[in-house]
Scaffold this motif. Structure first.
Motif, PDB file in Angstrom:
ATOM      1  N   GLN A  88       0.616  19.527  -0.484  1.00 39.09           N
ATOM      2  CA  GLN A  88       2.007  19.096  -0.659  1.00 39.09           C
ATOM      3  C   GLN A  88       2.262  17.726  -0.021  1.00 39.09           C
ATOM      4  OE1 GLN A  88       4.860  21.658   1.235  1.00 39.09           O
ATOM      5  NE2 GLN A  88       6.588  20.746   0.151  1.00 39.09           N
ATOM      6  N   THR A  89       2.940  16.854  -0.795  1.00 36.21           N
ATOM      7  CA  THR A  89       3.306  15.545  -0.259  1.00 36.21           C
ATOM      8  C   THR A  89       4.680  15.667   0.392  1.00 36.21           C
ATOM      9  OG1 THR A  89       2.050  14.425  -1.972  1.00 36.21           O
ATOM     10  CG2 THR A  89       3.712  13.120  -0.849  1.00 36.21           C
ATOM     11  N   LEU A  90       4.741  15.349   1.680  1.00 37.33           N
ATOM     12  CA  LEU A  90       5.997  15.521   2.416  1.00 37.33           C
ATOM     13  C   LEU A  90       6.835  14.240   2.420  1.00 37.33           C
ATOM     14  CD1 LEU A  90       4.580  17.469   5.481  1.00 37.33           C
ATOM     15  CD2 LEU A  90       5.557  18.400   3.398  1.00 37.33           C
ATOM     16  N   ALA A  91       6.204  13.116   2.457  1.00 37.86           N
ATOM     17  CA  ALA A  91       6.946  11.833   2.454  1.00 37.86           C
ATOM     18  C   ALA A  91       6.040  10.743   1.917  1.00 37.86           C
ATOM     19  CB  ALA A  91       7.394  11.498   3.872  1.00 37.86           C
ATOM     20  N   GLU A  92       6.698   9.699   1.381  1.00 36.65           N
ATOM     21  CA  GLU A  92       5.926   8.573   0.832  1.00 36.65           C
ATOM     22  C   GLU A  92       6.611   7.273   1.210  1.00 36.65           C
ATOM     23  OE1 GLU A  92       3.838  10.230  -3.247  1.00 36.65           O
ATOM     24  OE2 GLU A  92       5.754   9.199  -3.378  1.00 36.65           O
ATOM     25  N   GLY A  93       5.851   6.226   1.316  1.00 35.53           N
ATOM     26  CA  GLY A  93       6.441   4.910   1.597  1.00 35.53           C
ATOM     27  C   GLY A  93       5.460   3.807   1.246  1.00 35.53           C
ATOM     28  N   ALA A 152       0.858  -1.189   0.000  1.00 31.88           N
ATOM     29  CA  ALA A 152       0.000   0.000   0.000  1.00 31.88           C
ATOM     30  C   ALA A 152       0.895   1.240   0.000  1.00 31.88           C
ATOM     31  CB  ALA A 152      -0.898  -0.008   1.229  1.00 31.88           C
ATOM     32  N   LYS A 153       0.473   2.263  -0.744  1.00 32.17           N
ATOM     33  CA  LYS A 153       1.272   3.491  -0.808  1.00 32.17           C
ATOM     34  C   LYS A 153       0.745   4.464   0.248  1.00 32.17           C
ATOM     35  CE  LYS A 153       2.316   7.223  -3.993  1.00 32.17           C
ATOM     36  NZ  LYS A 153       1.873   7.819  -5.255  1.00 32.17           N
ATOM     37  N   ILE A 154       1.655   4.889   1.146  1.00 32.71           N
ATOM     38  CA  ILE A 154       1.249   5.809   2.213  1.00 32.71           C
ATOM     39  C   ILE A 154       1.914   7.152   1.926  1.00 32.71           C
ATOM     40  CG2 ILE A 154       1.232   6.210   4.708  1.00 32.71           C
ATOM     41  CD1 ILE A 154       2.133   2.807   3.681  1.00 32.71           C
ATOM     42  N   SER A 155       1.094   8.188   1.858  1.00 30.37           N
ATOM     43  CA  SER A 155       1.632   9.527   1.597  1.00 30.37           C
ATOM     44  C   SER A 155       1.335  10.411   2.799  1.00 30.37           C
ATOM     45  CB  SER A 155       0.983  10.134   0.355  1.00 30.37           C
ATOM     46  OG  SER A 155       1.067   9.243  -0.721  1.00 30.37           O
ATOM     47  N   LEU A 156       2.354  11.153   3.224  1.00 35.57           N
ATOM     48  CA  LEU A 156       2.169  12.116   4.310  1.00 35.57           C
ATOM     49  C   LEU A 156       1.937  13.479   3.655  1.00 35.57           C
ATOM     50  CD1 LEU A 156       2.216  12.473   7.375  1.00 35.57           C
ATOM     51  CD2 LEU A 156       4.658  12.950   7.204  1.00 35.57           C
ATOM     52  N   ILE A 157       0.795  14.066   3.903  1.00 38.41           N
ATOM     53  CA  ILE A 157       0.383  15.253   3.144  1.00 38.41           C
ATOM     54  C   ILE A 157       0.106  16.433   4.077  1.00 38.41           C
ATOM     55  CG2 ILE A 157      -1.426  16.159   1.602  1.00 38.41           C
ATOM     56  CD1 ILE A 157      -1.730  13.239   0.608  1.00 38.41           C
ATOM     57  N   GLU A 158       0.576  17.583   3.630  1.00 39.16           N
ATOM     58  CA  GLU A 158       0.186  18.833   4.297  1.00 39.16           C
ATOM     59  C   GLU A 158      -0.477  19.698   3.233  1.00 39.16           C
ATOM     60  OE1 GLU A 158       3.129  21.674   4.868  1.00 39.16           O
ATOM     61  OE2 GLU A 158       1.855  22.988   6.068  1.00 39.16           O
ATOM     62  N   GLY A 159      -1.766  19.904   3.383  1.00 34.09           N
ATOM     63  CA  GLY A 159      -2.502  20.657   2.362  1.00 34.09           C
ATOM     64  C   GLY A 159      -2.405  19.945   1.021  1.00 34.09           C
ATOM     65  N   LEU A 169      -1.318  17.347   9.691  1.00 31.65           N
ATOM     66  CA  LEU A 169      -0.749  16.344   8.765  1.00 31.65           C
ATOM     67  C   LEU A 169      -1.824  15.307   8.458  1.00 31.65           C
ATOM     68  CD1 LEU A 169       2.819  15.599  10.194  1.00 31.65           C
ATOM     69  CD2 LEU A 169       2.303  16.554   7.946  1.00 31.65           C
ATOM     70  N   THR A 170      -1.812  14.866   7.220  1.00 32.12           N
ATOM     71  CA  THR A 170      -2.779  13.839   6.832  1.00 32.12           C
ATOM     72  C   THR A 170      -2.024  12.681   6.194  1.00 32.12           C
ATOM     73  OG1 THR A 170      -4.405  15.539   6.401  1.00 32.12           O
ATOM     74  CG2 THR A 170      -4.859  13.376   5.455  1.00 32.12           C
TER      75      THR A 170
END
Lengths: 147, 564
Positions: free
Chosen positions: B63-68, B54-61, B88-89
């Protein structure tokens, strides 16, 4: 050369064909060739392609079946040769007919559609015509045995 | 090209490659530092099975801050930027599942700000039934149908399935996202290389044994020992075939036993089917007792991490019970055929004796030593976590080094068609796993059996036995493994792996129920037909169905005693 070609598989269904071939050979005083064809078509229903050992085993079994038929012919004073081939039954019969310049080909005729036979009536008829055209040999049909 | 120009070009290429590697690192370093806090969590499906990839994205508004990506156990970890934003979402998405967005709770945001790692509560992803689901399911059914009808060779049928899966994924996906099944890399993860190498190693060993004349010798030995008494010959032949099938594959055993059995039967004036049908049934029954006895056991052993010893200990008593039942049944149904036996004539006896010779004693002896060594390694290897595939490869290589055969002939002896069949099958079954069909089936069976281990054992055994009659048992078993894995994880008491043994019994002994139920049946029928003794579907069904009920029933009773 001349002769009679008779393809056999062994088992009770082949007996009338073997008997007929021996009778024709005795009447015409010509050599008889029993043909056993190894056909690996049945393997298409499996995932097996490694056929070396199987072909060897089937050769052995074919020799055994042919020797029984040859013994049967010998008992009636007819000399018979056994031939083993790999391939399609119909093609191999024609091939052998051409090689030995056969006068006759004896084929088993199913008595009814339930008989276990390589040929149905329709296929047998078409095949008989093909043999006569391609090899010049006359087709003799042996009545199948009801089981 | 001049030397200086060439050097400049190579230098530029190297710098380019270096930059390509460095740039992402620099970008990453700009956002996070080595001691940055982490967000971790785990993702499961609705059946509590971990979701991998599964692709997990850390998002602020926006903008994607990190992915894994989530790992095989469903876990994921993401670094958080040094500058913690107000909110953070986490956005989680995976093909064949519905997407989920999770807002990091305020108190956890506070922890992040003081540099502490946080753990997000387990996320449950719901399956999403897309057109890809129906396509993968249809392709699986198509492959089964092509195999069952014989319209295409098994291997070709499975390969066609694989190619259609790739075509749909690669050509259809750009136009319609919902057509995506999996990509090439993902599909390869479903191939069980332990199975492939184990089968390959065993094939090489078998290739040496099969040319030694041992089977012919054993069959003739059985005839001599019985003194022509059929009531004795029948169980001896069944036992020999069965024991051979426990260590070699059933198809090879029957391929070598059938011609000599036909000759013994013809020599003694009986219908060969009276010996062949009991032999092939014994082969299907006793083969179950070892890890290497049937392809289905190899699949089950590898998937369920079940050792050679586990199979022996948990299945042998049940297999013996089934075998005794089978012998009695066969003696009864063929009593009239066997009663007409006569002594073989001297001529035929002589021919049989000629056939019943060991043709390659030297290599047979070497194969015997290597085989014994392999058996010890199968039995004791689990102490050192030695995989059966490694044992098989060691045995095969040792044998080849010892006997120095023509290496090309030995490599030819490997049935690549079968190996390609397995590889393709793993991918086709992987596709229905990927899109969620297996998960749905597992859920249905799970609801049916509830928390009753007995009901689960009966269901797996008998569903396995009945379906193995009509569909090829190898694809069936491959498809059932994840289902049984799910039940093993969810049904109380099933952690003993009882359900895997039930699947083993059902799928292998179920092959006795119909002509198409096992490859060994088809090979036997093909050779018997070549000798003028055809085995029709109806004939086999009449003899085989009661045998299935007796043998599966007895083995099932043993498993219930053992595991309940």
């Amino acid at each position: 050369m001349s002769g009679i070609v008779c393809a056999i598989r062994g088992g009770p269904a082949s007996q009338p064909t073997i008997e007929k071939a021996i009778t024709v050979a005795a009447e015409n005083e010509i050599p008889l060739f029993f043909l056993y064809v190894i056909n690996l078509q049945f393997l298409t229903r499996t995932s097996i392609s490694r056929t070396n050992a199987l072909v060897e085993e089937l050769h052995e079994m074919g020799e055994f079946i042919l020797s029984a038929a040859q013994a049967q012919a010998q008992a009636r004073g007819v000399s018979a040769e056994g031939v083993i081939r790999d391939g399609q039954v119909l093609d191999e019969i024609i091939q052998l007919c051409q090689e030995v310049e056969a006068d006759y080909v004896v084929l088993g005729q199913p008595k009814n559609q339930k008989d276990q036979n390589v040929f149905t009536h329709e296929r047998l008829s078409a095949f008989g015509q093909r043999i006569e055209q391609e090899s010049g040999a006359k087709v003799v049909l042996a009545e199948g045995k009801s089981e | 090209m001049k030397a200086t120009t060439r050097r400049s070009f190579i230098l530029a290429l190297l710098v380019g490659i270096g930059l390509a590697f460095l740039l992402p690192i620099r970008r990453s370093q700009a956002q996070t530092s080595a001691d940055a806090p982490w967000i971790t969590g785990a993702i499961f499906d609705s059946q509590n099975q971990p979701v991998e990839g599964a692709k997990i994205s850390l998002i602020e508004g926006e903008q994607t801050l990190a992915e894994g990506l989530s790992q095989a156990d469903g876990r994921y970890s993401l670094p958080v930027p040094n500058q913690i934003p107000a909110t953070l979402t986490l956005h989680i998405e995976r093909a064949h599942f519905g997407g989920v967005s999770i807002e990091v709770p305020a108190e956890e945001m506070q922890n992040l700000r003081i540099g502490e790692a946080i753990v997000i509560a387990d996320t449950i992803l719901e399956r999403h039934i897309s057109p890809a689901f129906w396509i993968a399911t249809s392709i699986f059914i198509l492959v089964l149908a092509l195999i069952a009808t014989g319209f295409l060779h098994n291997t070709l049928a499975a390969l066609v399935g694989v190619v259609v899966l790739y075509l749909v994924s690669y050509l259809g996906h750009p136009f319609y996202k919902e057509l995506y099944i999996f990509d090439f890399a993902r599909s390869l993860l479903y191939i069980d290389w332990n199975v492939i190498f184990l089968i390959m190693g065993m094939m090489i060993v078998i290739a040496v044994v099969e040319h030694s004349g041992i089977f012919q010798w054993l069959a003739f030995f059985a005839y001599r020992t019985s003194g022509g008494r059929m009531w004795l010959l029948l169980p001896i032949l069944m036992l020999i075939t069965g024991i051979a099938s426990a260590f070699l594959d059933n198809v090879t055993t029957m391929l070598l036993m059938t011609p000599i059995t036909v000759q013994i039967a013809i020599s003694t004036g009986i219908n060969p089917l009276a010996l062949l049908i009991p032999e092939v049934m014994a082969s299907n029954v006793i083969g179950v007792s070892t890890l290497v006895g049937t392809p289905t056991n190899i699949l089950i052993g590898s998937y369920g991490d079940i050792s050679f010893n586990d199979f022996l200990q948990n299945l042998t008593p049940g297999v013996l019970m089934a075998f005794v039942g089978l012998v009695v049944y066969c003696a009864l149904i063929y009593r009239k055929d066997l009663a007409v036996a006569r002594s073989a004539s001297d001529d035929l006896m002589k021919k049989l004796a000629e056939r019943g010779q060991i043709t390659d004693p030297e290599n047979l002896k070497k194969a015997g030593w290597v085989g014994a060594g392999m058996l010890l390694m199968f039995i004791f290897g689990e102490q050192i976590h030695l995989l059966p595939a490694v044992t098989a490869l060691i045995g095969a290589t040792a044998l080849m080094v010892w006997i120095r055969p023509n290496i090309e002939k030995m490599i030819e002896a490997v049935d690549w068609t079968t190996l390609v069949f397995f590889i393709s099958l793993f991918i086709v079954v992987g596709a229905i796993q990927e899109v969620g069909l297996i998960s749905i089936i597992a859920g249905l069976i799970g609801r049916l059996v509830g928390s009753s281990l007995m009901l689960a054992m009966l269901s797996v055994t008998w569903i396995g036995a009945i379906l193995s009659m009509v569909i090829a048992n190898i694809p069936f078993t491959a498809a059932m493994l994840p289902v049984v894995g799910f039940l093993t994880a969810t049904v109380p008491g099933a952690e003993s792996k009882a359900l895997f043994f039930c699947l083993s019994v059902g799928s292998a002994m179920g092959g006795n129920g119909s002509l198409i139920g096992a490859s060994a049946n088809m090979v036997t029928a093909g050779i018997a037909e070549g000798a003028g003794y055809p085995i029709s579907y109806t004939y086999f069904l009449k003899k085989g169905l009661p045998a299935l009920l007796i043998t599966v029933g007895l083995a099932n009773i043993w498993l219930l005693i053992r595991f309940l």
